[in-house]
Write a protein that holds these residues in place. Structure first.
Motif, PDB file in Angstrom:
ATOM      1  N   ARG A 135      59.729   3.244 -26.151  1.00  0.00           N
ATOM      2  CA  ARG A 135      58.528   4.058 -25.900  1.00  0.00           C
ATOM      3  C   ARG A 135      58.906   5.304 -25.114  1.00  0.00           C
ATOM      4  O   ARG A 135      59.819   5.259 -24.273  1.00  0.00           O
ATOM      5  N   VAL A 137      57.388   8.027 -22.418  1.00  0.00           N
ATOM      6  CA  VAL A 137      56.286   8.332 -21.505  1.00  0.00           C
ATOM      7  C   VAL A 137      56.489   9.755 -20.993  1.00  0.00           C
ATOM      8  O   VAL A 137      57.529  10.061 -20.399  1.00  0.00           O
ATOM      9  N   ILE A 180      53.423   8.137 -24.984  1.00  0.00           N
ATOM     10  CA  ILE A 180      52.297   7.923 -24.070  1.00  0.00           C
ATOM     11  C   ILE A 180      52.271   9.041 -23.029  1.00  0.00           C
ATOM     12  O   ILE A 180      53.297   9.355 -22.420  1.00  0.00           O
ATOM     13  N   HIS A 244      53.160  -0.113 -16.645  1.00  0.00           N
ATOM     14  CA  HIS A 244      52.182  -0.723 -17.557  1.00  0.00           C
ATOM     15  C   HIS A 244      52.348  -0.141 -18.961  1.00  0.00           C
ATOM     16  O   HIS A 244      52.379  -0.877 -19.956  1.00  0.00           O
ATOM     17  N   ALA A 245      52.452   1.187 -19.037  1.00  0.00           N
ATOM     18  CA  ALA A 245      52.571   1.859 -20.346  1.00  0.00           C
ATOM     19  C   ALA A 245      53.808   1.372 -21.102  1.00  0.00           C
ATOM     20  O   ALA A 245      53.807   1.291 -22.330  1.00  0.00           O
ATOM     21  N   THR A 247      55.202  -1.653 -20.776  1.00  0.00           N
ATOM     22  CA  THR A 247      55.298  -3.104 -20.965  1.00  0.00           C
ATOM     23  C   THR A 247      54.087  -3.735 -21.659  1.00  0.00           C
ATOM     24  O   THR A 247      54.200  -4.835 -22.204  1.00  0.00           O
ATOM     25  N   THR A 248      52.944  -3.063 -21.627  1.00  0.00           N
ATOM     26  CA  THR A 248      51.748  -3.685 -22.201  1.00  0.00           C
ATOM     27  C   THR A 248      51.888  -3.815 -23.722  1.00  0.00           C
ATOM     28  O   THR A 248      52.601  -3.019 -24.358  1.00  0.00           O
ATOM     29  N   LYS A 250      49.782  -3.273 -26.289  1.00  0.00           N
ATOM     30  CA  LYS A 250      49.354  -2.069 -27.012  1.00  0.00           C
ATOM     31  C   LYS A 250      49.002  -0.996 -25.993  1.00  0.00           C
ATOM     32  O   LYS A 250      47.917  -1.027 -25.402  1.00  0.00           O
ATOM     33  N   PRO A 251      49.883  -0.023 -25.781  1.00  0.00           N
ATOM     34  CA  PRO A 251      49.566   1.000 -24.773  1.00  0.00           C
ATOM     35  C   PRO A 251      48.484   1.959 -25.271  1.00  0.00           C
ATOM     36  O   PRO A 251      48.326   2.145 -26.481  1.00  0.00           O
ATOM     37  N   LYS A 252      47.759   2.555 -24.321  1.00  0.00           N
ATOM     38  CA  LYS A 252      46.827   3.629 -24.696  1.00  0.00           C
ATOM     39  C   LYS A 252      47.644   4.884 -24.971  1.00  0.00           C
ATOM     40  O   LYS A 252      48.819   4.972 -24.575  1.00  0.00           O
ATOM     41  N   THR A 253      47.046   5.859 -25.613  1.00  0.00           N
ATOM     42  CA  THR A 253      47.785   7.106 -25.876  1.00  0.00           C
ATOM     43  C   THR A 253      47.935   7.926 -24.601  1.00  0.00           C
ATOM     44  O   THR A 253      48.886   8.684 -24.463  1.00  0.00           O
ATOM     45  N   TYR A 255      46.985   8.043 -20.090  1.00  0.00           N
ATOM     46  CA  TYR A 255      46.461   7.439 -18.865  1.00  0.00           C
ATOM     47  C   TYR A 255      46.261   8.563 -17.843  1.00  0.00           C
ATOM     48  O   TYR A 255      47.115   9.440 -17.716  1.00  0.00           O
TER      49      TYR A 255
END
Ligand SMILES: NC(=O)c1ccc[n+]([C@@H]2O[C@H](COP(=O)([O-])OP(=O)(O)OC[C@H]3O[C@@H](n4cnc5c(N)ncnc54)[C@H](OP(=O)(O)O)[C@@H]3O)[C@@H](O)[C@H]2O)c1
Length: 299
Positions: A135, A137, A180, A244-245, A247-248, A250-253, A255
Motif C-alpha cells: 500500500r 500512504v 491512501i 491503520h491505513a 493494516t486494516t 479495506k482502507p478508506k481512500t 483519512y
C-alpha cells in the motif's frame, strides 16, 4: 506495543523528526521491518536508539535521484521476493512568502521536495510494492484543501499531491495496490521552527520595497506558526492513522487527522469564501485587510 509477528517491510521518507519519526517507531513496535528515510547518519542513529525492533535507517533525499536509486537497490536486496508491504511518502518542507515576489528557485524547491520527490520515490519502489500487493500512504495537508496566505507554495504543493494521489489510486487499481491519502491538520512537529528559521532568513534578504509592503504580514504569519506549533496535536495521532491505513482489511481512500482539519473542511463546504478568508486572516492577525469581494453562488 511490541509485537513478535513479522508483518512485512515498510519504507517511510522523512523519518528524522515529527510525523515520519512517529510512524517509523510505531510501525517498528508493531512488528514491521521499517526502512526509515533520513538525510544523515546522526538522525539514523538517533532513530535506532528509540526503536525496539529491527529498524533500518536509509539515507534517502527525495530530491536526489542517486540517493533514491541507492535506497531502492538496498531495500530490494534486503526484502528479496517478499517485496514491500508499504511506502509512506511523508518527507516535506514549507516554503513561505508573498506570491508577488516569490523566487522561482524557492517555488521549485517546494515542489521538488513535496511533489516531484514523492513521485520519484513512488516510481522507484513500485516494483517492490507490486511483489507483495503493498500500500502507498501519501501524507498531504489540510493546507492543500484550504489555502492560507503567504503559504501559497506549500498549499499548492499539497493540493497537487492530493490530486496526483487520486490519479495514482485509479491507475494502480488493476494491480490491487491501494493508494491512501492521509491529511493532517495542525500537528506539533519541528516543521514550524524549521520553516521560521528559513523564512526569517528569506525575509531578511528581501528588498526594502518588498519588506515595506509585506514584512509586517510575514511577521504575523510566522508568529501564527509558532502558535500552531504549540497548539498542534502529537504526531503519534497521525502515526496511528497511518498504521491503520496499512493494516486494516479495506482502507478508506482518505483519512483526515485532527478536529481542526475536519472543521476547516466543513467550513469550506458551508461558508462563502469571504467569510472563510476573514476567519483565516483574523487567526493570523491580518483581519483588518479590506474585504473587496461580493458574496455569490460560488463564494
Ligand atoms: N506538522 C504539521 O502541522 C503538518 C500538517 C499537515 C501535513 N504535514 C506534513 O507531514 C509531513 C511531515 O512533516 P512534519 O510536520 O513531521 O515535519 P518535520 O518534523 O520537519 O519532518 C519533515 C521530514 O521531511 C524530511 N525532509 C525534508 N526535506 C527532505 C528531502 N529533500 N528528502 C528527504 N527528506 C526530507 C525532514 O528531514 P530533515 O530533518 O533532514 O530536514 C524531516 O524528516 C510533511 O509532508 C508535512 O507537510 C505536517
Amino acid at each position: 506495543m511490541k509485537s513478535d509477528q513479522h508483518r512485512g517491510s515498510i519504507v517511510i521518507t522523512g523519518s528524522s523528526t515529527g510525523i515520519g519519526r512517529a510512524c517509523s517507531l510505531l510501525l517498528d513496535s508493531m512488528g514491521f521491518t521499517v526502512f526509515a528515510g533520513v538525510r544523515n547518519q546522526a538522525d539514523g542513529d538517533a532513530l535506532i536508539k528509540g526503536s525496539s525492533g529491527p529498524l533500518t535507517p536509509i539515507i534517502l533525499d527525495v530530491t536526489d535521484d542517486d540517493s533514491i536509486r541507492r535506497s531502492a537497490e538496498f531495500v530490494a536486496s534486503s526484502v528479496g521476493e517478499k517485496g514491500l508491504a508499504g511506502l509512506v511518502n511523508n518527507a516535506g518542507i514549507v516554503v513561505t512568502g508573498p506570491l508577488e515576489f516569490i523566487r522561482k528557485d524557492d517555488l521549485w524547491e517546494q515542489f521538488h521536495v513535496n511533489l516531484m520527490g514523492q513521485v520519484a520515490v513512488t516510481q522507484a519502489f513500485l516494483p517492490l510494492l507490486k511483489k507483495c500487493k503493498g500500500r502507498i500512504v501519501n501524507i498531504t495537508s489540510i493546507g492543500g484543501r484550504q489555502s492560507v496566505p503567504f503559504m501559497g507554495p506549500y498549499c499548492a504543493s499539497k493540493a497537487a499531491m492530493e490530486v496526483l494521489s487520486d490519479s495514482l489510486r485509479m491507475e494502480l487499481r488493476p494491480f490491487d495496490l491501494p493508494v491512501i491519502i492521509v491529511t493532517p491538520g495542525n500537528i506539533s512537529t519541528p516543521i514550524w521552527s524549521k520553516t521560521r528559521k528559513i523564512s526569517e532568513q528569506r525575509t531578511h534578504e528581501l528588498a526594502t520595497k518588498v519588506r515595506n509592503l509585506y514584512g509586517a504580514s510575514l511577521d504575523l504569519v510566522l508568529k501564527a506558526s509558532a502558535k500552531m506549533e504549540k497548539s498542534g496535536i502529537d504526531p503519534i495521532a497521525v502515526a496511528r492513522v497511518v498504521a491503520h491505513a496499512l493494516t486494516t482489511g479495506k482502507p478508506k481512500t482518505r483519512y483526515i487527522v485532527g478536529w481542526d482539519a475536519r472543521l476547516q473542511i466543513v467550513m469550506s463546504k458551508v461558508l462563502p469564501d469571504w467569510i472563510r478568508d476573514y476567519i483565516v486572516l483574523r487567526f493570523i492577525g491580518l483581519a483588518s485587510s479590506r474585504k473587496n469581494y461580493k458574496g455569490g453562488a460560488d463564494g
